[in-house]
Structures are given as C-alpha cells and as structure tokens.
Design a protein around this motif. Sequence first.
Motif, PDB file in Angstrom:
ATOM      1  N   SER A  28       0.960  -1.345   0.025  1.00 51.69           N
ATOM      2  CA  SER A  28       0.163  -0.023   0.137  1.00 51.69           C
ATOM      3  C   SER A  28       0.925   1.239  -0.159  1.00 51.69           C
ATOM      4  O   SER A  28       0.225   2.409  -0.502  1.00 51.69           O
ATOM      5  N   TYR A  33      -2.159   0.718  -5.231  1.00 52.20           N
ATOM      6  CA  TYR A  33      -3.353  -0.193  -5.027  1.00 52.20           C
ATOM      7  C   TYR A  33      -4.288  -0.067  -3.947  1.00 52.20           C
ATOM      8  O   TYR A  33      -3.711   0.551  -2.937  1.00 52.20           O
ATOM      9  N   LYS A  34      -5.262  -0.156  -4.246  1.00 53.98           N
ATOM     10  CA  LYS A  34      -6.571  -0.120  -3.138  1.00 53.98           C
ATOM     11  C   LYS A  34      -6.599  -1.402  -2.532  1.00 53.98           C
ATOM     12  O   LYS A  34      -6.960  -2.410  -3.281  1.00 53.98           O
ATOM     13  N   THR A  86     -16.708   0.222   1.848  1.00 56.66           N
ATOM     14  CA  THR A  86     -15.977   1.149   2.657  1.00 56.66           C
ATOM     15  C   THR A  86     -16.703   1.758   3.803  1.00 56.66           C
ATOM     16  O   THR A  86     -15.747   2.333   4.663  1.00 56.66           O
ATOM     17  N   THR A  91      -9.925   2.790   7.922  1.00 50.08           N
ATOM     18  CA  THR A  91      -8.947   3.230   7.174  1.00 50.08           C
ATOM     19  C   THR A  91      -7.593   3.481   7.763  1.00 50.08           C
ATOM     20  O   THR A  91      -7.699   4.170   8.766  1.00 50.08           O
ATOM     21  N   GLU A  95      -7.524   5.720   0.453  1.00 51.17           N
ATOM     22  CA  GLU A  95      -7.660   5.240  -0.665  1.00 51.17           C
ATOM     23  C   GLU A  95      -6.418   4.184  -1.096  1.00 51.17           C
ATOM     24  O   GLU A  95      -6.082   3.659  -2.171  1.00 51.17           O
ATOM     25  N   ARG A  96      -6.114   3.721   0.083  1.00 48.72           N
ATOM     26  CA  ARG A  96      -4.900   2.578  -0.262  1.00 48.72           C
ATOM     27  C   ARG A  96      -5.180   1.518   0.561  1.00 48.72           C
ATOM     28  O   ARG A  96      -4.842   0.192   0.224  1.00 48.72           O
ATOM     29  N   GLU A  98      -7.431  -0.366   3.896  1.00 54.05           N
ATOM     30  CA  GLU A  98      -8.592  -0.517   4.809  1.00 54.05           C
ATOM     31  C   GLU A  98      -8.503  -1.712   5.422  1.00 54.05           C
ATOM     32  O   GLU A  98      -8.194  -2.969   4.709  1.00 54.05           O
ATOM     33  N   TYR A 128     -11.901  -3.431  -4.625  1.00 56.09           N
ATOM     34  CA  TYR A 128     -10.522  -2.926  -4.223  1.00 56.09           C
ATOM     35  C   TYR A 128      -9.683  -3.976  -5.315  1.00 56.09           C
ATOM     36  O   TYR A 128     -10.209  -4.763  -6.169  1.00 56.09           O
ATOM     37  N   ASP A 129      -8.476  -3.374  -5.634  1.00 55.78           N
ATOM     38  CA  ASP A 129      -7.265  -3.939  -6.227  1.00 55.78           C
ATOM     39  C   ASP A 129      -7.064  -5.226  -5.860  1.00 55.78           C
ATOM     40  O   ASP A 129      -6.671  -6.482  -6.507  1.00 55.78           O
TER      41      ASP A 129
END
Length: 269
Positions: A28, A33-34, A86, A91, A95-96, A98, A128-129
């Motif tokens: 991350s 990547y998410k 989300t 978090t 955005e990276r 969670e 998510y990625d």
Amino acid sequence: MSVITFYGNDKIETAQTTSMAGIATYLSIEQNYKILLINTRYNDTSLQECFWEQSNNIKPRGDLETGISGLIKAIASNKIAPEIITNYTRTIFKERLEILTDNNIPKDSYERQKEYMRSIVRLANKYYDLIFVDVKGNLEESYIQGILQESNLVVANTSQRIKMIKEFLQKRREYDILNKEKILYLIGKYDKYSKYNVKNIERTERIYDVYGIPYNTLFFEACNEGNLADFMINYRNVKQTSTQAPIIDSISEVAFRIIDKLKELQMQV
C-alpha cells in the motif's frame, strides 16, 4: 482485482497475521493499489493490534452496525453496491489500505458471519485491487472452502518444522481446492541457518515458491502496539547494514512475488 488468502494449518504460532499485515502495508505504501484486509477469525484482535490500540472492553456486543456485522446487514437488505464496503471498514491509509473486521461479538453472530464470508470476499473483489484474507481452520469447513474458491492465490503459512510442512503438503494432495499452481509457501519466524531453510525445503520436498520472513523484535513489537504502519514507513528504505534490513527485504520479496505470481496466473487463463 485479486483475492490473496493467507491460510494456516499449524497450531503453533507462525506469525501468519503479522506477515499478511506487513506485506499488505508495504504494498500500500510502495504501489498504487487499493487494498482491503479481512479478518475471518472469531474475536481475534491480532490484525487490529497491528494498526491501532485495542479497547479494554471485552464484553461481547450484538446488533452491531459497523464492521463485518454491519456489512452483513447491508447485504441482507440488498444494499450491495461494491463501494458500500468502505462504509464498514477502518482506514489506515486513505484510498490505499482499509481493514474489515469485528471483535467482541457473540458466538452466534460469528457463526452467521461465516455464512456470508464468501459473499463479502466476492463483493470486495469488485471494488478493491487486492483483498488479503486471513483464514485459519479446518479445510472441511464450508466457509473456508468458499473463501479458497474465490481466491486467486493462496499463501500457505507454516512453521519451519518439517513435520508441519509435510502435513500441509499432504492436505494439498487431499483437497483439490488447494491448487498447487496457485500456492506460495511462507514460513513465519524464519531462521535461515536451520537445515530446513528455503533451498533445502524446495529441494527435498520438490516444491517451489517457498519464502521466509524472519523474526524481528521491533517488527513484532510494532504489531503488538498498533504501530505497524509507522514501522513500515520508517524502515522501508533502510540501509542494508541495519538490523531491520532482513525483515524489510523479506517482506518486499514476498510482496512483489505475490504481484508477479498473480500476473503469471492471469496470463494462464
């Protein structure tokens, strides 16, 4: 978008959760990547402890609106847009990174959660990625089989005891769900001076993609005190002369091998 499940068959501590947390945190930070981390264990706070201080409240709570319990309510009410997940996560990096988890819940609530685990993983995979799932238990349990079926890659966690490694390899032969082409092997608290080092294990057991993450005092202290994110930020570019270099190097190696392995598997489809 890929699901990476960390699965353990060893009753002895293998640092499975901390290894997963360290690898995901590293990715991350270093890659765009998410990432979502999912804890599937009953009232196990090991994953949370890596990132924040835990409450002393040990009384089981029911009817939760947050975490996995809250998400299940949303799924049950047909509010199932992938991005809704989300709303129920915590978090670490916006955005990276969670985390989706629960703790201090009644046993019956957890049993209900297990029925939804596969659906949660499938839903998360649309948003998510990378989804990292922490799983430990009997392979005959249907929720574990469901998660493994959704997984693009399984990271098999074990101790360095050859008996436990052989036991996992036997299970791999017994269960078709453990596709040998989709497995990486990870030894926690790894000792490179053991006769059961990575090279010898690969040679004697005729397996590949075996890696080890060594024991490191500061790393495990950080994981116990909610400071893993700070540890990874502070030491990610550490000099090779530092005592922290071996664990950062090993986490980096496994992290990028996971990404490469996913790409290789995608090309085979």
